[in-house]
Structure formats: C-alpha cells, structure tokens
Design an enzyme around this catalytic site. Structure first.
Site, PDB file in Angstrom:
ATOM      1  N   GLU A   1     -14.000   5.860   4.873  1.00 45.07           N
ATOM      2  CA  GLU A   1     -12.976   4.992   4.259  1.00 45.07           C
ATOM      3  C   GLU A   1     -12.628   3.866   5.237  1.00 45.07           C
ATOM      4  O   GLU A   1     -11.470   3.502   5.367  1.00 45.07           O
ATOM      5  CB  GLU A   1     -11.738   5.818   3.907  1.00 45.07           C
ATOM      6  CG  GLU A   1     -11.154   6.555   5.102  1.00 45.07           C
ATOM      7  CD  GLU A   1      -9.929   7.415   4.804  1.00 45.07           C
ATOM      8  OE1 GLU A   1      -9.695   7.761   3.633  1.00 45.07           O
ATOM      9  OE2 GLU A   1      -9.203   7.733   5.768  1.00 45.07           O
TER      10      GLU A   1
ATOM     11  N   HIS B   1       0.882  -1.170   0.000  1.00 48.28           N
ATOM     12  CA  HIS B   1       0.000   0.000   0.000  1.00 48.28           C
ATOM     13  C   HIS B   1       0.914   1.213   0.000  1.00 48.28           C
ATOM     14  O   HIS B   1       1.617   1.471   0.983  1.00 48.28           O
ATOM     15  CB  HIS B   1      -0.883  -0.061   1.250  1.00 48.28           C
ATOM     16  CG  HIS B   1      -2.088   0.815   1.184  1.00 48.28           C
ATOM     17  ND1 HIS B   1      -3.108   0.635   0.272  1.00 48.28           N
ATOM     18  CD2 HIS B   1      -2.456   1.896   1.923  1.00 48.28           C
ATOM     19  CE1 HIS B   1      -4.037   1.551   0.454  1.00 48.28           C
ATOM     20  NE2 HIS B   1      -3.668   2.339   1.448  1.00 48.28           N
TER      21      HIS B   1
ATOM     22  N   LYS C   1     -10.321   6.185  -3.624  1.00 47.94           N
ATOM     23  CA  LYS C   1      -9.350   7.233  -3.294  1.00 47.94           C
ATOM     24  C   LYS C   1      -7.999   6.766  -3.828  1.00 47.94           C
ATOM     25  O   LYS C   1      -7.673   5.579  -3.724  1.00 47.94           O
ATOM     26  CB  LYS C   1      -9.368   7.394  -1.770  1.00 47.94           C
ATOM     27  CG  LYS C   1      -8.172   8.021  -1.111  1.00 47.94           C
ATOM     28  CD  LYS C   1      -8.557   8.475   0.302  1.00 47.94           C
ATOM     29  CE  LYS C   1      -7.425   8.370   1.293  1.00 47.94           C
ATOM     30  NZ  LYS C   1      -7.737   8.962   2.601  1.00 47.94           N
TER      31      LYS C   1
ATOM     32  N   LYS D   1     -10.711  11.195  12.621  1.00 46.80           N
ATOM     33  CA  LYS D   1     -10.036   9.922  12.935  1.00 46.80           C
ATOM     34  C   LYS D   1      -9.951   9.822  14.444  1.00 46.80           C
ATOM     35  O   LYS D   1      -9.504  10.786  15.096  1.00 46.80           O
ATOM     36  CB  LYS D   1      -8.628   9.871  12.340  1.00 46.80           C
ATOM     37  CG  LYS D   1      -8.620   9.734  10.823  1.00 46.80           C
ATOM     38  CD  LYS D   1      -7.226   9.615  10.234  1.00 46.80           C
ATOM     39  CE  LYS D   1      -7.333   9.530   8.715  1.00 46.80           C
ATOM     40  NZ  LYS D   1      -6.022   9.611   8.043  1.00 46.80           N
TER      41      LYS D   1
ATOM     42  N   GLU E   1      -7.465  15.519  -0.865  1.00 48.00           N
ATOM     43  CA  GLU E   1      -7.193  15.427   0.568  1.00 48.00           C
ATOM     44  C   GLU E   1      -5.781  15.923   0.875  1.00 48.00           C
ATOM     45  O   GLU E   1      -4.819  15.523   0.219  1.00 48.00           O
ATOM     46  CB  GLU E   1      -7.359  13.955   0.977  1.00 48.00           C
ATOM     47  CG  GLU E   1      -7.253  13.688   2.454  1.00 48.00           C
ATOM     48  CD  GLU E   1      -7.688  12.257   2.801  1.00 48.00           C
ATOM     49  OE1 GLU E   1      -8.420  11.620   2.011  1.00 48.00           O
ATOM     50  OE2 GLU E   1      -7.281  11.772   3.862  1.00 48.00           O
TER      51      GLU E   1
ATOM     52  N   LYS F   1      -3.765   7.388  -3.837  1.00 48.95           N
ATOM     53  CA  LYS F   1      -2.689   7.997  -3.051  1.00 48.95           C
ATOM     54  C   LYS F   1      -1.680   8.573  -4.027  1.00 48.95           C
ATOM     55  O   LYS F   1      -1.083   7.811  -4.823  1.00 48.95           O
ATOM     56  CB  LYS F   1      -2.024   6.916  -2.190  1.00 48.95           C
ATOM     57  CG  LYS F   1      -2.916   6.425  -1.063  1.00 48.95           C
ATOM     58  CD  LYS F   1      -3.210   7.547  -0.115  1.00 48.95           C
ATOM     59  CE  LYS F   1      -3.491   7.078   1.276  1.00 48.95           C
ATOM     60  NZ  LYS F   1      -3.781   8.216   2.159  1.00 48.95           N
TER      61      LYS F   1
HETATM   62  C1  MUC Z   1      -4.760   8.844   5.128  1.00 48.12           C
HETATM   63  O1  MUC Z   1      -3.992   9.766   5.168  1.00 48.12           O
HETATM   64  O2  MUC Z   1      -5.884   9.133   4.790  1.00 48.12           O
HETATM   65  C2  MUC Z   1      -6.443   6.328   4.820  1.00 48.12           C
HETATM   66  C3  MUC Z   1      -6.724   5.529   3.748  1.00 48.12           C
HETATM   67  C4  MUC Z   1      -5.506   5.125   3.207  1.00 48.12           C
HETATM   68  O3  MUC Z   1      -5.319   4.417   2.228  1.00 48.12           O
HETATM   69  O4  MUC Z   1      -4.495   5.675   3.927  1.00 48.12           O
HETATM   70  C5  MUC Z   1      -5.031   6.300   5.070  1.00 48.12           C
HETATM   71  C6  MUC Z   1      -4.307   7.473   5.546  1.00 48.12           C
HETATM   72 MG    MG Z   2      -5.395  11.255   4.445  1.00 47.34          MG
END
Ligand code: MUC
Ligand code: MG
Length: 371
Positions: free
Chosen positions: A325, A21, A166, A272, A223, A168
C-alpha cells in the site's frame, strides 16, 4: 563500509493531503513528515523519514516527540561515532533508548542511504538485493462518503492507476460499515480486490459478526479488526474464519511475529519500517513470517516519498503475497523530492541509483518546514 556520523538535523514538514483521509481514530487533512539529514565524514549525506498518522491518535510517538527523541537522545549517541553497518548502529541506539521505533527507523534509513551512496549501491543491495523492480500498490478509499469513494475508485480504475482498494472502516456502526463496504464492492465489480482496515475499532463480538458478513460479501482481507493487545482474540478469529486477517498494529517487531505465529495465527502481516525501527528491523519480522508460512504485505504510515522509498527497497527483497500500500506520496498535495515516484498499472517502480535513489529538493524542504 565504515562511516563516521558528523551531524544529524531534524525538521517537521507539514504537507496538506489531497482530500480528507478518514480512519477509525482520526481524520487527516495534513501529514507531518519528520525528516532527518545525516551528514557523515567526506561529505556523504543520508536522508531518513519518520511519519505517523493523526498526531498521537495512531501510534505512541508524535512527530514532535520523534524530533525531540532524536535531538535530545539519539543524535548525541551517534554523532562523532563510526559504524560499519546498521547492526552496530541499531545496537548503539537500543542499548540506551527503549522503544521509539519511528525515530530509530528514520536514523536507520538515513544511515543506509549514506552507506549506499558511499558504496555506489542501491539500498536494496545492502538489504540482500531486489527480487523485483516493480511492486504492486493498492489505493485506500477513505473520503468518509460512499458515493465519493465509488467515484474515486472508478476514476482510478479507468486511469489504470490501481486495481485493488482498501477501505477504512470502524468509526461508524457495523451495519453502516457493512453497507458502505458492500456498496463499493458491488459498484467496482467482482474482478476488483477490496480489503478493509478496521484499525482496532471492534470488540470481539462485533468482529465475529463483521467478519461473517465481510466473508459472505466477497471481501478479500480484513486488517486489524480488534485491539492490538488482544493477541489471542486475533489468533482465534484467524482460525474461525476463512477470510484472511491481516495483523497490522498487533505485529510491530519480530518478537510480536514470533508470539502470533507460535500461537497459531493463520493470516498475514503488515510490515512497516516505522513499527519495527527501520528497513532492516522490518525485514527481521519478514523472515519470521517466511519461517512460519505467514503471508506478507508492505504497509505504510502514509509517508512521503522518502519513507515510501526506504520501505520499497526493503519490500523488494522479499515476496509480498498481499502486495503493498505504498501510495503515501499520492495522498499528499506536494513532496520534498526532485523527481516523484512512477506509479502506473497498479504498480510503483523502485528508484535506481546509489542509496535510496532519490534527490531531496532542499528549497521545498525549507518551504514546508514548520517554523
Ligand atoms: C494503516 O493502519 O494501515 C495505511 C493506509 C492507510 O490509508 O492508512 C494507513 C494506516
Ligand atoms: Mg492498518
């Protein structure tokens, strides 16, 4: 309902992920859950979890530091004392321990689980009562490879498991990230909501270029594009673009939320439990958002089932305009609970029963505990 805490034990549980991941600051191949067992008088047991991402690369508490903060400082403060609820528990912890919100979140969760079990009530009832039993859940495509992400997204859409994704980004150059994002958006179709998480990787000028291109490409949400310290930059970006910005690392507690909202931030906030110090503390931020007209999103630190369910109980009591999420357990090869959560049709079901409504498999807990 008052409970006397008799003992608190803490284990580091290492579980491999189903695939690497990749985030802007780390690539995860294994997740470490810090698991708390809180034993109270009359044999009532509560469980809690504190989980971070990539050791110390995401947050300021590592799994090892969380365990040590609990064992050396927080557990001795709480053991032998009686608490009538989370307010006195949090006050006792905050009076002697600064920060350490991940560790405090695990303890607040365990106390809520124990109190719910003693009262015969689900944790969501202790938090105000669930508005819904099913919560939306997106999936993060983060293999690091555009073609693999497209394949994974198409498979999950075909299975009906998720309909929102989502991505990254932020580890590579802006052009590469934009090509990657738009290729996935085009391949999955216009009905599928695509969001990106930059995890603070851009400076302001890169963010201005990036947001313009993501807005143009039909991406729904961006984000944490910039550093968590740059509150004013985030406020300016939120006012300059119509693509909404989700503040994540920049908004941990209700104090951060108040500063962003009063400064004119127009986007949404990721809640969170680990950032805030527990489910009750995270809901304080939710209430600031509601008062300020800011949208909410149920965020994860990629917790296992325990931490995910603690979050779901809290998220079920407020309206999550941007969904959640809470897919952490699906990223792990195994877990330490008897019954896994039910995920289908882009949603997860809130477990029923007293406390968190989950049963820990203590053999599995032992098997995965770091020796
Ligand atoms: C984050 O920063 O959002 C949440 C979902 C994911 O894949 O990583 C986290 C951390
Ligand atoms: Mg995040």
């Amino acid at each position: 309902m008052s409970l006397t805490i008799e003992s608190i034990s803490c284990s580091l549980v290492d579980i491999p992920t189903i695939r690497p991941h990749k985030l802007s600051m780390a690539t995860m191949g294994c997740q470490t859950l810090t698991i708390i067992k809180m034993t109270c008088a009359q044999g009532v047991v509560g469980w809690g979890e504190a989980t971070t991402i990539g050791g110390l690369s995401y947050g300021s508490e590592s799994p090892e530091a969380i365990k040590s903060a609990i064992e050396a400082y927080l557990a001795p403060l709480l053991c032998g004392k009686t608490f009538n609820g989370v307010a006195t528990l949090a006050e006792t912890m905050n009076a002697s321990v600064k920060g350490n919100t991940f560790a405090k979140s695990a303890l607040e969760t365990a106390f809520l689980d124990a109190q719910g079990k003693a009262l015969g009530l689900p944790v969501s009832d202790l938090l105000g009562g669930a508005l819904t039993q099913r919560l939306p859940v997106l999936w993060t495509l983060a293999s690091g490879d555009t073609e693999k992400d497209i394949e994974e997204g198409k498979r999950l859409l075909a299975e009906g498991r998720h309909n929102t994704f989502k991505l990254k980004i932020g580890a590579r150059g802006l052009d590469v990230d934009i090509r990657h994002t738009l290729a996935i958006k085009n391949a999955l179709g216009s009905d599928v909501s695509i969001r990106v998480d930059v995890n603070q990787a851009w400076d302001l000028s890169t963010a201005i270029k990036g947001l313009a291109q993501l807005q143009e490409g039909g991406i729904d949400l961006v984000e944490q594009p910039t550093g968590l310290w740059d509150r004013q930059g985030l406020i300016n970006l939120s006012q300059r673009f119509s693509i909404p910005i989700l503040a994540d690392e920049a908004v941990a507690t209700s104090h951060d939320g108040y500063a962003l909202a009063s400064g004119g931030f127009t986007g949404a906030w990721a809640l969170k439990i680990a950032k805030a110090g527990g489910p009750v503390q995270a809901l304080k931020l939710a209430h600031v958002a509601q008062a300020a007209g800011i949208g909410l999103y149920g965020g994860t630190m990629l917790e296992g089932t325990l931490g995910t369910v603690a979050s779901l109980h809290a998220w079920s009591t407020v309206k999550m305009q941007w969904g959640t999420e809470m897919f952490g357990p699906l990223l792990l090869k195994d877990d330490i609970v008897v019954r896994p959560l039910e995920y289908s049709h882009g949603q997860v079901t809130l477990p029923q029963g007293p406390g968190l409504g989950i049963e820990i498999d203590e053999d599995k807990l032992k098997f995965y505990t770091r020796k």
